[in-house]
Write an enzyme that holds these catalytic residues in place. Structure first.
Site, PDB file in Angstrom:
ATOM      1  N   TRP A 177      36.173  54.203  41.492  1.00 60.76           N
ATOM      2  CA  TRP A 177      35.604  53.013  40.831  1.00 60.76           C
ATOM      3  C   TRP A 177      34.221  52.864  41.454  1.00 60.76           C
ATOM      4  CZ3 TRP A 177      33.538  48.176  42.645  1.00 60.76           C
ATOM      5  CH2 TRP A 177      33.093  47.375  41.451  1.00 60.76           C
ATOM      6  N   GLU A 218      38.572  54.640  37.472  1.00 57.33           N
ATOM      7  CA  GLU A 218      38.702  53.319  36.998  1.00 57.33           C
ATOM      8  C   GLU A 218      37.540  52.898  36.228  1.00 57.33           C
ATOM      9  OE1 GLU A 218      39.240  50.649  39.969  1.00 57.33           O
ATOM     10  OE2 GLU A 218      39.846  48.910  38.946  1.00 57.33           O
ATOM     11  N   LYS A 220      35.725  49.979  33.726  1.00 56.34           N
ATOM     12  CA  LYS A 220      35.163  48.480  33.493  1.00 56.34           C
ATOM     13  C   LYS A 220      34.323  48.101  32.456  1.00 56.34           C
ATOM     14  CE  LYS A 220      34.366  44.757  37.032  1.00 56.34           C
ATOM     15  NZ  LYS A 220      34.112  44.379  38.145  1.00 56.34           N
ATOM     16  N   ASP A 251      42.815  48.729  35.037  1.00 62.10           N
ATOM     17  CA  ASP A 251      42.757  47.353  35.808  1.00 62.10           C
ATOM     18  C   ASP A 251      42.650  46.388  34.633  1.00 62.10           C
ATOM     19  OD1 ASP A 251      41.719  44.969  36.722  1.00 62.10           O
ATOM     20  OD2 ASP A 251      41.161  46.125  38.313  1.00 62.10           O
ATOM     21  N   HIS A 254      39.812  44.498  33.290  1.00 63.57           N
ATOM     22  CA  HIS A 254      38.512  45.067  32.969  1.00 63.57           C
ATOM     23  C   HIS A 254      38.376  45.349  31.334  1.00 63.57           C
ATOM     24  CE1 HIS A 254      37.788  47.113  37.498  1.00 63.57           C
ATOM     25  NE2 HIS A 254      37.952  45.719  37.356  1.00 63.57           N
ATOM     26  N   HIS A 278      45.861  48.986  38.120  1.00 61.36           N
ATOM     27  CA  HIS A 278      45.431  47.853  39.043  1.00 61.36           C
ATOM     28  C   HIS A 278      45.904  46.721  38.233  1.00 61.36           C
ATOM     29  CE1 HIS A 278      41.864  49.473  41.892  1.00 61.36           C
ATOM     30  NE2 HIS A 278      43.153  49.888  42.055  1.00 61.36           N
ATOM     31  N   ASP A 286      36.009  36.392  35.619  1.00 61.36           N
ATOM     32  CA  ASP A 286      36.473  37.063  36.800  1.00 61.36           C
ATOM     33  C   ASP A 286      37.566  37.970  36.695  1.00 61.36           C
ATOM     34  OD1 ASP A 286      36.724  37.262  39.734  1.00 61.36           O
ATOM     35  OD2 ASP A 286      38.484  36.242  39.650  1.00 61.36           O
ATOM     36  N   ASP A 288      39.740  39.236  39.218  1.00 55.70           N
ATOM     37  CA  ASP A 288      40.562  39.277  40.294  1.00 55.70           C
ATOM     38  C   ASP A 288      41.344  38.268  40.894  1.00 55.70           C
ATOM     39  OD1 ASP A 288      39.346  42.013  40.740  1.00 55.70           O
ATOM     40  OD2 ASP A 288      37.516  41.321  40.834  1.00 55.70           O
ATOM     41  N   ASP A 318      45.480  44.481  42.808  1.00 58.55           N
ATOM     42  CA  ASP A 318      44.255  44.327  43.038  1.00 58.55           C
ATOM     43  C   ASP A 318      43.685  42.955  42.687  1.00 58.55           C
ATOM     44  OD1 ASP A 318      41.369  44.831  43.360  1.00 58.55           O
ATOM     45  OD2 ASP A 318      40.908  45.702  41.426  1.00 58.55           O
TER      46      ASP A 318
HETATM   47  C1  RNT Z   1      36.230  46.173  40.741  1.00 60.19           C
HETATM   48  C2  RNT Z   1      37.456  47.138  40.749  1.00 60.19           C
HETATM   49  C3  RNT Z   1      37.754  47.790  42.037  1.00 60.19           C
HETATM   50  C4  RNT Z   1      37.954  46.771  43.091  1.00 60.19           C
HETATM   51  C5  RNT Z   1      38.588  47.317  44.404  1.00 60.19           C
HETATM   52  C6  RNT Z   1      38.108  46.531  45.428  1.00 60.19           C
HETATM   53  O1  RNT Z   1      36.353  45.552  39.725  1.00 60.19           O
HETATM   54  O2  RNT Z   1      38.654  46.587  40.100  1.00 60.19           O
HETATM   55  O3  RNT Z   1      38.976  48.305  41.715  1.00 60.19           O
HETATM   56  O4  RNT Z   1      38.471  45.411  42.922  1.00 60.19           O
HETATM   57  O5  RNT Z   1      38.459  48.725  44.422  1.00 60.19           O
HETATM   58 ZN    ZN Z   2      40.492  47.345  40.270  1.00 56.42          ZN
END
Ligand code: RNT
Ligand code: ZN
Length: 409
Positions: A177, A218, A220, A251, A254, A278, A286, A288, A318
């Site tokens: 990523w 990955e 985003k 993820d 994302h 993820h 956000d 996460d 994640d």
């Molecule tokens: C960031 C990604 C990535 C990170 C981690 C720490 O938006 O999701 O995967 O969160 O690698």
């Molecule tokens: Zn991620």
């Protein structure tokens, strides 16, 4: 309660014993970075790259000893099969820069993983929080020195991953990523992507054992400060992965809020042997927040279970929250994932698929509502009991906080 639940499920053709057995075999890769707010151990500096932790909850792990102690405690309260997901920034005692990392900086992690019966280690190049992230760019940088530094970092990570796989006797997922992107409207969207493509080609020129290392990319949609454009977009990486026989990592924080990873999993399963995840929880901008037992998580779990993909979908967590007890965050998210998998394992999928194919949509809708109330909670309690755990984990975390974490000033 469990015996009763077992009988209720049997009426729907669901075998709770089979579900419990299967759940124990589904690995979940638990990220190390919830424990220290994604700071890492290699002195890279403040978190950068469009990701942020917010909050000042006391007790962040500040070194290898504290972090492994916290992981050990957190893992002891998590049911099921666990892998450990590391970032390259968690190198221990590194005296060289990230482009020259070697397996030896990760041998303490291997020792720790073996001592704690962890099922495998996964790995991530760390292309943020470092002076060589220049103007927000890494693998897509127009500065050849910068681009090369990060290519070399990724190559080094493939070697380290091979080492993890060999030591642990289990394949290692390496996930790329990058934070690369622009805050405002780009003058050129193509050239950075061509540079990223070139960098990935260079990384792939390294000979690595594909039976030991699974490489994923990955994508985003945007990050904080990188709102208008990301180089590693979904279409870019999906096409790159398909053409180069590597893997995509999805993820679920994302994408646009109305785009669902649960729908993307089966789309990719039609083409790929492996799909990496993820699992996270997006909240507005956000991506996460701590994973909770919510509808989209259940839907993701259903797609894994009913497509017989529990060994094809590589589940990784994640999320990072610095505003609450970090161990509680860790355990809550991992348990939510496990609970969602169990919930999915307890649904009468064959029956529901048959109704769909027969266009019995009314019956399907009614059955779908009916099974939502089945006693999954009793089966979950039984699962925890068999894992020598109970539903309660906060008191133990609080005691650990009072004894150990409080000392961290
Ligand atoms: C960031 C990604 C990535 C990170 C981690 C720490 O938006 O999701 O995967 O969160 O690698
Ligand atoms: Zn991620």
């Amino acid at each position: 309660m469990y015996d009763k639940a077992k009988r209720v499920y049997a009426q729907y053709g669901v075998d709770t014993e089979a579900a419990l057995k299967k759940l124990r075999e589904i690995p979940v890769s638990v990220h190390c970075w919830q424990g220290d707010d994604v700071v890492g151990l290699d002195g890279g500096g403040a978190l950068s790259g469009g990701i942020q932790t917010t909050g000042n909850y006391p007790g962040r792990a500040r070194n290898f000893e504290e972090l492994t102690a916290d992981i050990k405690k957190a893992f002891s309260l998590m049911p099921g099969k666990k892998r450990l997901n590391l970032h390259a920034s968690y190198a221990v005692g590194a005296t060289v820069d990230r482009d020259q990392y070697e397996p030896k900086y990760f041998s303490p992690w291997v020792k720790f993983a073996k001592e704690n019966s962890i099922a495998g280690i996964d790995f991530n190049p760390t292309m943020f929080s470092h002076k060589n992230v220049k103007d927000g760019l890494t693998l897509s940088s127009p500065d050849e020195n910068i681009r090369k530094f990060w290519v070399d970092h990724c190559k080094a990570c493939l070697k380290i991953a091979e080492y993890f796989a060999t030591e642990m006797g289990s394949p290692c997922l390496v996930n790329i990523w990058i934070p690369d992107g622009f805050k405002d409207i780009p003058a050129d969207r193509l050239t950075p992507r061509l540079r990223l493509k070139k960098s990935l080609d260079e990384i792939l020129s390294v000979k690595y054992d594909k039976s030991k290392v699974t490489l994923a990319v990955e994508s985003k949609e945007f990050g904080i400060g990188v709102e208008s454009y990301t180089v590693g977009s979904n279409e870019f990486y999906q096409n790159y992965a398909a053409k180069n026989d590597i893997c995509c990592l999805l993820d679920n924080g994302h994408y646009h809020p109305l785009e669902y990873v649960s729908d993307k999993i089966p789309a990719l399963l039609a083409f790929y042997d492996k799909v990496a995840l993820h699992v996270t929880r997006g909240v507005r901008w956000d991506s996460d927040h701590v994973v909770l037992f919510e509808d989209e998580l259940k839907e993701i779990a259903k797609e894994i279970v009913r497509n017989d993909a529990t060994q094809k979908v590589l589940i990784g967590l994640d999320y990072f929250d610095a505003s609450i007890n970090r161990l509680a965050a860790w355990v809550t998210g991992q348990r939510a994932m496990q609970k969602a998998l169990l919930y999915a394992l307890l649904l009468p999928h064959d029956k529901m698929k048959t109704l769909q194919d027969a266009a019995q949509f009314t019956e399907l809708m009614v059955l779908g509502e009916e099974v939502k109330d089945l006693p999954a909670g009793a089966v979950w309690k039984e699962y925890l009991k068999r894992e020598n755990l109970t539903e309660s984990y906060l008191p133990e975390i609080k005691a650990y906080e009072n004894e150990i974490v409080k000392e961290r000033k």
